[in-house]
Enzyme design. Structure first.
Site: not given
Length: 295
Positions: A60-61, A128, A175, A185
């Site tokens: 995720y960003t 992402e 990740h 994330d």
């Protein structure tokens, strides 16, 4: 043969040579790649080769879409794809951002390890997802959900990637799985089960988990070293020394966030142990009961 006959045949052969050469070139023209200063003939293909891409990594960003596009295109971090929160539709299909060609390396994984492979940047595709991640409130930590439209786009993208590159279920990871000491994330609300139902990634069978619990209460303590060994066999970079230190807790928490997101405190409980064994039984039966050396 008299000299005149020999001369005649030689002349005929010379006249035929250009035609034969032209036919030869025509026959392999479809195998020639023009590289400017030279031609590459691809008629013969080696059998001992495989794809550079062997893993799919989810992120995720933690920032919005505009900021994400700016960071991922101007700074020393990148990903192959960026999935918006609400992807626009074109001809009824969601549009996602492709920022790096799949054949090229993107800088999304950092220091990482999975199933003995280090530096996952060189062997993976990174996706992402625009998502703000966790937010700490007086009531505790709150995670942003992934909207249905985003999940639908992600499923289509991920299914295409794993199909084209034949990525095994256990190599679709977050990740936090490949870098559990420093990353969380894509978080506990990431739709791993939805992806699995669509044919992407791994998930334990509920019946096998129940069998592996063998009557134990889900929150009953599990053997630390035994759980470490199971997760090491599955792919995590974790010690197998039986010590429940903070590094081991982070690995346990990463695994729980992926496969048991209702409780990811990192405790070595029986349900986590049963899920780990169920995954090994399902996807890696050849290594499920091998001895794992301490490290």
């Amino acid at each position: 043969m008299n000299p005149s006959t020999r001369t005649h045949r030689f002349a005929s052969a010379l006249r035929a040579a250009p035609l034969a050469f032209a036919l030869l070139l025509a026959g392999c023209a479809t195998h020639l790649i023009d590289r400017g200063d030279y031609l590459a003939d691809t008629t013969h293909r080696a059998q001992s080769a495989d794809s550079r891409i062997r893993f799919l990594v989810m992120h995720y960003t933690e920032i919005d879409e505009a900021q994400s596009l700016n960071v991922l295109t101007t700074e020393s971090v990148s990903a192959h794809y960026l999935v918006p929160e609400n992807p626009p539709l074109r001809d009824g299909r969601p549009v996602v951002w492709q920022l790096v060609p799949e054949a090229q390396r993107a800088w999304h994984a950092g220091v990482s390890e999975w199933q003995g492979t280090t530096e996952l940047n060189a062997a993976s595709i990174g996706i992402e997802n625009v998502n703000l991640g966790p937010r700490d409130t007086p009531q505790g930590r709150v995670w942003q959900p992934y909207p249905p439209a985003q999940v639908e786009a992600l499923v289509r993208l991920a299914k295409d990637i794993v199909t084209r590159y034949r990525i095994p279920p256990t190599r679709v990871v977050g990740h936090s799985d490949i870098a559990p000491q420093r990353k969380t994330d894509p978080g506990p609300l990431f739709p791993w089960k939805t992806l699995y139902d669509a044919g992407v990634g791994a998930w334990p069978d509920a019946a096998t988990v129940t069998k592996e619990l063998a009557g134990r209460a889900p929150d009953a303590p599990a053997d630390v070293r035994g759980l470490q060994q199971k997760l090491a066999r599955y792919g995590y970079d974790v010690a197998t020394d039986g010590v429940l230190d903070e590094r081991t807790r982070r690995v346990f928490a990463a695994f729980q966030m992926h496969f048991r997101p209702r409780d990811y405190a990192g405790a070595p409980d029986a349900q986590t142990d049963a899920i780990a064994q169920a995954l090994l039984d399902k996807y890696l039966p050849d290594v499920a009961h091998e001895a794992e050396p301490s490290r």
